[in-house]
Design a protein around this motif. Structure first.
Motif, PDB file in Angstrom:
ATOM      1  N   GLU A 165       6.307   5.640  11.924  1.00  0.00           N
ATOM      2  CA  GLU A 165       4.732   5.042  12.547  1.00  0.00           C
ATOM      3  C   GLU A 165       4.453   3.822  11.885  1.00  0.00           C
ATOM      4  N   PHE A 166       4.640   3.581  10.564  1.00  0.00           N
ATOM      5  CA  PHE A 166       4.162   2.582  10.011  1.00  0.00           C
ATOM      6  C   PHE A 166       5.047   1.172  10.656  1.00  0.00           C
ATOM      7  N   GLU A 167       6.171   1.299  10.591  1.00  0.00           N
ATOM      8  CA  GLU A 167       7.188   0.365  11.033  1.00  0.00           C
ATOM      9  C   GLU A 167       6.870  -0.080  12.473  1.00  0.00           C
ATOM     10  N   ARG A 168       6.746   0.964  13.147  1.00  0.00           N
ATOM     11  CA  ARG A 168       6.511   0.765  14.673  1.00  0.00           C
ATOM     12  C   ARG A 168       4.960  -0.076  14.832  1.00  0.00           C
ATOM     13  N   ARG A 169       4.123   0.570  14.243  1.00  0.00           N
ATOM     14  CA  ARG A 169       2.751  -0.456  14.430  1.00  0.00           C
ATOM     15  C   ARG A 169       2.810  -1.702  14.011  1.00  0.00           C
ATOM     16  N   LEU A 170       3.338  -1.959  12.752  1.00  0.00           N
ATOM     17  CA  LEU A 170       3.401  -3.513  12.272  1.00  0.00           C
ATOM     18  C   LEU A 170       4.258  -4.407  13.110  1.00  0.00           C
ATOM     19  N   THR A 171       5.381  -3.750  13.391  1.00  0.00           N
ATOM     20  CA  THR A 171       6.406  -4.623  14.278  1.00  0.00           C
ATOM     21  C   THR A 171       5.674  -4.906  15.741  1.00  0.00           C
TER      22      THR A 171
ATOM     23  N   GLY B 119       0.708  -1.063  -0.040  1.00  0.00           N
ATOM     24  CA  GLY B 119      -0.011   0.017  -0.041  1.00  0.00           C
ATOM     25  C   GLY B 119       0.898   1.257   0.194  1.00  0.00           C
ATOM     26  N   PHE B 120       0.350   2.276  -0.494  1.00  0.00           N
ATOM     27  CA  PHE B 120       0.834   3.584  -0.530  1.00  0.00           C
ATOM     28  C   PHE B 120      -0.350   4.548   0.116  1.00  0.00           C
ATOM     29  N   ASP B 121      -0.297   5.134   1.303  1.00  0.00           N
ATOM     30  CA  ASP B 121      -1.293   5.444   1.866  1.00  0.00           C
ATOM     31  C   ASP B 121      -0.737   6.281   3.118  1.00  0.00           C
ATOM     32  N   SER B 122      -1.620   6.831   3.800  1.00  0.00           N
ATOM     33  CA  SER B 122      -1.339   7.704   5.278  1.00  0.00           C
ATOM     34  C   SER B 122      -1.369   6.773   6.255  1.00  0.00           C
ATOM     35  N   ARG B 123      -1.171   7.067   7.495  1.00  0.00           N
ATOM     36  CA  ARG B 123      -1.207   6.289   8.753  1.00  0.00           C
ATOM     37  C   ARG B 123      -2.562   5.474   8.715  1.00  0.00           C
TER      38      ARG B 123
END
Length: 389
Positions: free
Chosen positions: A40-46, A7-11
């Motif tokens: 923020e993306f990496e932190r949430r998925l991890t 995906g390419f999107d916002s938070r």
């Protein structure tokens, strides 16, 4: 089964992918999520135990930069970044979400990988239908006095004008034939609509849309101790946050004043606009678990992203939507039509305008609680079953 989700999107476009990845993993699938490398993306998925492979440049600097974007150039950069990463992965299924050119690039890569391609959207305004108009692209305002059918023709022509050459240049580099219609190529005859059927009912059209329901997942992350202390110290506050929107023309003190006029405390989310304020009645927070936070709020004021709208509806808190663009006016309209909150008139709130809208929303608390009980929570599980039967 190997499933790659890109995906390419916002938070707000990341949270549904967490839900889908977890439900796919429960079905025994090997899941990889490919997103831009925003922290923020990496932190949430991890944090959710989901494997993320980053590609390209972060979204936040692009989203918060003032001025009109150079869409074809950005599209070329996104597609090139995707190719560098996605083209090296192995996949049986490739699910694409987010902006149109990124999804087109992903489908081309799926062709090369021999993977099944699936397009998913969190709002229905990218799906041609006689029941609603499309979203206008920057620099391509709608023609005057056009009916809905003509607007969808304009949408197709705009997408092709902006992105077809970029997409076909990528395909030509891989020895693949050109495509004529980017929108049809991306959407396919049977896209997934990951939106709640109460908030956003899909009516039958030419497309064989599969409405799975919103991709939600119970969020078990605790709220920060200082935020919990603030919540415990008084009556439920009003939450105000505009997510990934830059809010260049918004004065945070006007927002704070609007809430104070109702004698309410507030939780102000910094968001990508880096909003802040001072006062014992105002708690400024970074990213937090919206599910837990919204359930402790008297109302939720936000920009009208698909994810924030459904999370607020699920929480039972009445909403004020201050739409900035894209699909957000649609969600503002739906919130008002369902009687679960109010639609703010225009993208720039003042103390007077926001106070008026907040008053309407606070009076609709009972209806918001009633609708909350109807929100479907199995959308991600339904989608996962379709993708990994």
């Amino acid at each position: 089964m190997r499933v790659v989700v890109t995906g390419f999107d916002s938070r707000g476009g990341v949270e549904p992918l967490v839900a889908l990845a977890v439900r796919l993993r429960e079905r025994g699938a090997e899941v990889t999520v490919c997103l831009p490398p925003d922290e923020e993306f990496e932190r949430r998925l991890t944090g959710a135990g989901v494997r993320m492979v980053p590609f390209g440049a972060p979204v936040r600097p692009l989203a918060t930069k003032p001025g009109p974007p150079d869409l074809p150039r950005r599209a070329a950069e996104v597609i090139a970044g995707q190719r560098e990463v996605l083209g090296k992965l192995e996949a049986d299924v490739l699910v694409a979400t987010g902006v149109m050119p990124a999804c087109a690039g992903a489908r081309t890569i799926a062709e090369e990988l021999g993977a099944r391609y699936v397009y998913a959207t969190f709002q229905q305004l990218t799906l041609p239908s006689p029941d609603h108009p499309p979203i206008a692209y920057p620099g391509r305002p709608f023609p005057e006095n056009a009916d809905v059918e003509q607007l969808w023709d304009w949408d197709r022509d705009s997408i092709n004008l902006l992105f077809r050459d970029v997409v076909n240049a990528d395909r030509r580099g891989q020895g693949l034939p050109p495509i004529d219609d980017v929108r049809d190529y991306v959407i396919t005859p049977q896209p997934l609509l990951a939106a709640d059927p109460v908030l956003s009912p899909w009516r039958e059209a030419e497309l064989r849309v599969v409405q799975t329901g919103a991709w939600l997942l119970p969020d078990e992350r605790p709220l920060p101790a200082d935020l919990l202390a603030f919540l415990d110290a008084g009556e439920p506050p009003v939450y105000v946050g505009f997510g990934s929107m830059p809010m260049h023309d918004t004065d945070p003190e006007q927002v704070v004043e609007a809430v104070r006029r109702h004698g309410r405390r507030m939780v102000l989310s910094r968001g990508w606009a880096d909003l802040t304020s001072v006062g014992d009645d105002c708690f400024v927070t970074g990213e937090a678990n919206h599910q837990a936070l919204f359930r402790r709020c008297a109302a939720v004021v936000h920009h009208g992203g698909a994810g924030t709208t459904v999370t607020a509806a699920w929480s039972g808190a009445p909403q004020v939507v201050v739409p900035q663009g894209a699909d957000q006016p649609y969600w503002a309209q739906r919130v008002a039509e369902l009687g679960i909150g109010a639609a703010h008139a225009g993208p720039v709130p003042t103390a007077e305008s926001l106070s008026a809208a907040l008053g309407i929303a606070l009076d609709r608390a009972d209806q918001a609680k009633s609708v909350a009980a109807t929100i479907s929570t199995d959308g991600a599980a339904r989608a996962a079953k379709m993708l990994a039967p």
